[in-house]
Design an enzyme around this catalytic site. Structure first.
Site, PDB file in Angstrom:
ATOM      1  N   GLY A  31       0.820  -1.207   0.000  1.00  0.00           N
ATOM      2  CA  GLY A  31       0.000   0.000   0.000  1.00  0.00           C
ATOM      3  C   GLY A  31       0.850   1.252   0.000  1.00  0.00           C
ATOM      4  N   HIS A  34       2.469   4.842  -4.810  1.00  0.00           N
ATOM      5  CA  HIS A  34       2.999   6.009  -5.520  1.00  0.00           C
ATOM      6  C   HIS A  34       3.162   5.620  -6.984  1.00  0.00           C
ATOM      7  CE1 HIS A  34       6.707   3.770  -5.310  1.00  0.00           C
ATOM      8  NE2 HIS A  34       6.665   3.780  -3.980  1.00  0.00           N
ATOM      9  N   GLY A  36       5.547   4.686  -8.658  1.00  0.00           N
ATOM     10  CA  GLY A  36       6.339   3.461  -8.884  1.00  0.00           C
ATOM     11  C   GLY A  36       5.417   2.242  -8.900  1.00  0.00           C
ATOM     12  N   HIS A  37       4.560   2.138  -7.868  1.00  0.00           N
ATOM     13  CA  HIS A  37       3.601   1.023  -7.843  1.00  0.00           C
ATOM     14  C   HIS A  37       2.679   1.095  -9.054  1.00  0.00           C
ATOM     15  CE1 HIS A  37       4.221   1.626  -3.339  1.00  0.00           C
ATOM     16  NE2 HIS A  37       4.560   0.360  -3.506  1.00  0.00           N
ATOM     17  N   GLY A 156       9.314  -4.051  -8.179  1.00  0.00           N
ATOM     18  CA  GLY A 156      10.119  -2.874  -8.527  1.00  0.00           C
ATOM     19  C   GLY A 156      11.597  -3.104  -8.212  1.00  0.00           C
ATOM     20  N   GLN A 162      15.477  -7.854  -3.047  1.00  0.00           N
ATOM     21  CA  GLN A 162      14.224  -8.605  -2.917  1.00  0.00           C
ATOM     22  C   GLN A 162      13.942  -9.393  -4.202  1.00  0.00           C
ATOM     23  OE1 GLN A 162      10.485  -7.229  -0.853  1.00  0.00           O
ATOM     24  NE2 GLN A 162       9.949  -6.589  -2.903  1.00  0.00           N
ATOM     25  N   VAL A 185      10.916   4.179 -10.600  1.00  0.00           N
ATOM     26  CA  VAL A 185      10.336   5.454 -11.036  1.00  0.00           C
ATOM     27  C   VAL A 185      10.882   6.531 -10.085  1.00  0.00           C
ATOM     28  CG1 VAL A 185       8.201   6.766 -11.370  1.00  0.00           C
ATOM     29  CG2 VAL A 185       8.284   4.333 -11.959  1.00  0.00           C
ATOM     30  N   ARG A 196       8.242   5.395   1.908  1.00  0.00           N
ATOM     31  CA  ARG A 196       8.896   6.004   3.076  1.00  0.00           C
ATOM     32  C   ARG A 196       9.189   7.487   2.870  1.00  0.00           C
ATOM     33  NH1 ARG A 196      10.837   0.608   3.750  1.00  0.00           N
ATOM     34  NH2 ARG A 196      10.516  -0.006   5.918  1.00  0.00           N
TER      35      ARG A 196
HETATM   36  O1  PAF Z   1       8.168  -4.752  -1.753  1.00  0.00           O
HETATM   37  C1  PAF Z   1       7.203  -4.766  -0.968  1.00  0.00           C
HETATM   38  O2  PAF Z   1       6.407  -3.828  -0.890  1.00  0.00           O
HETATM   39  C2  PAF Z   1       7.005  -5.960  -0.055  1.00  0.00           C
HETATM   40  O3  PAF Z   1       8.206  -6.469   0.379  1.00  0.00           O
HETATM   41  C3  PAF Z   1       6.148  -7.078  -0.684  1.00  0.00           C
HETATM   42  C4  PAF Z   1       6.830  -7.685  -1.892  1.00  0.00           C
HETATM   43  C5  PAF Z   1       4.796  -6.505  -1.092  1.00  0.00           C
HETATM   44  C6  PAF Z   1       5.902  -8.192   0.324  1.00  0.00           C
HETATM   45  O4  PAF Z   1       5.243  -7.725   1.452  1.00  0.00           O
END
Ligand code: PAF
Length: 299
Positions: A31, A34, A36-37, A156, A162, A185, A196
């Site tokens: 959630g 922004h 980027g998402h 991203g 990750q 982005v 953040r």
């Molecule tokens: O990148 C994130 O926002 C989180 O680590 C994810 C992949 C949604 C897992 O909670």
């Protein structure tokens, strides 16, 4: 857009989509959306028949209680952003499901006991500094994979490590899911967009683009400097930023690490030639104004 809170409802929607042989794209998020998402969601809408966007602040990936408490939660605004995006995107997808479960819904048996290990890709950078973090990410991502059964999953590149961890997770669990890393982005001033960022004071927000500017200069230096010299220069430049620039309120950058690593194995390199096959990436974590910011640069 349809909001779904219950896992059983998501499972039912996915079952129906599978019966119609629809291709599902998954965009996992926490959630506080922004641009980027939104770029991930937009791409998923263009490449899949059905898109599942999860919005879930996953408590088990936070090794710091305060960080979890302070993590922004803006669900109503997020749902509006998704609806607006959906209406303005030229898409293939016929439906978008926003999955917003509660913690109890995701973890009905309480805190999951499963633990994942990823070997060398998690033993560097974020791994030792955030014990349990990647295992917590893997638990929730696997749960989302099980529920949404996507053909493609979008992540991203700001959270570069990750992506390597998810790649390793997919190798371990052998799910035929296409992992799609998407470019960072940035704001107009170069700051990598992050949920953040909204915790930065206005003065800190003004300073923050120096991180990307420093990394961009490092990419130029890499043409003629050794790996260790570039690393040292980046760390020194940011750590002494407040000495040579006008920084209000006693603000200063506190770099936690800057590593130059192989783009796939994530192992630190000592010579540029070591990354000839996969390329090299510089990954940084910096504290500013009590906020931990991360960013990357590709060499
Ligand atoms: O990148 C994130 O926002 C989180 O680590 C994810 C992949 C949604 C897992 O909670």
């Amino acid at each position: 857009m349809k909001q779904i809170i219950k896992t059983a409802d998501l499972e039912a929607a996915v079952k129906e989509a599978k019966q119609q042989q629809l291709e599902i794209g998954l965009v996992p998020t926490m959630g506080a959306l922004h641009e980027g998402h939104l770029s991930l969601i937009e791409r998923a809408l263009k490449e899949n028949d059905l898109v599942v966007v999860s919005l879930f602040v996953n408590p088990i990936q936070f090794n710091n209680k305060e960080d979890l408490e302070k993590y922004p939660r803006t669900i109503e605004a997020d749902l509006k952003l998704i609806t607006d995006l959906e209406s303005r995107t030229e898409k293939k997808a016929s439906a978008l499901l926003a999955f917003t479960p509660t913690v109890d819904e995701m973890y009905p048996q309480g805190e999951p006991k499963e633990v994942y290990h990823f070997g060398p890709v998690e033993e560097v950078m974020e791994g030792p500094r955030r014990p349990g973090h990647f295992s917590g990410v893997a638990v929730v991502v696997r749960r989302l994979f099980d529920l949404a059964q996507p053909k493609r999953a979008y992540f991203g590149e700001k959270d570069y490590q990750q992506i390597a961890v998810i790649r390793s997770l997919l190798e371990q669990i052998k799910y035929p899911i296409e992992l799609i890393p998407c470019p960072i982005v940035r704001a107009d001033d170069g700051l990598a967009l992050s949920s953040r960022n909204m915790r930065l004071s206005p003065a800190a927000r003004q300073m923050a683009p120096a991180i990307n500017a420093t990394l961009e200069q490092a990419a130029e230096m890499a043409e003629y400097e050794e790996v260790d010299d570039v690393k040292e220069w980046v760390l020194d430049t940011l750590a002494s930023w407040h000495e040579v620039n006008d920084c209000p309120d006693g603000l200063q950058f506190e770099p936690e690490y800057f590593e130059i690593v192989d783009a796939i194995t994530l192992q630190p390199i000592a010579e540029w030639a070591e990354a000839e096959k996969n390329g090299a990436v510089g990954c940084i974590a910096v504290w500013l104004d009590g906020v931990r910011l991360i960013d990357i640069v590709k060499f």
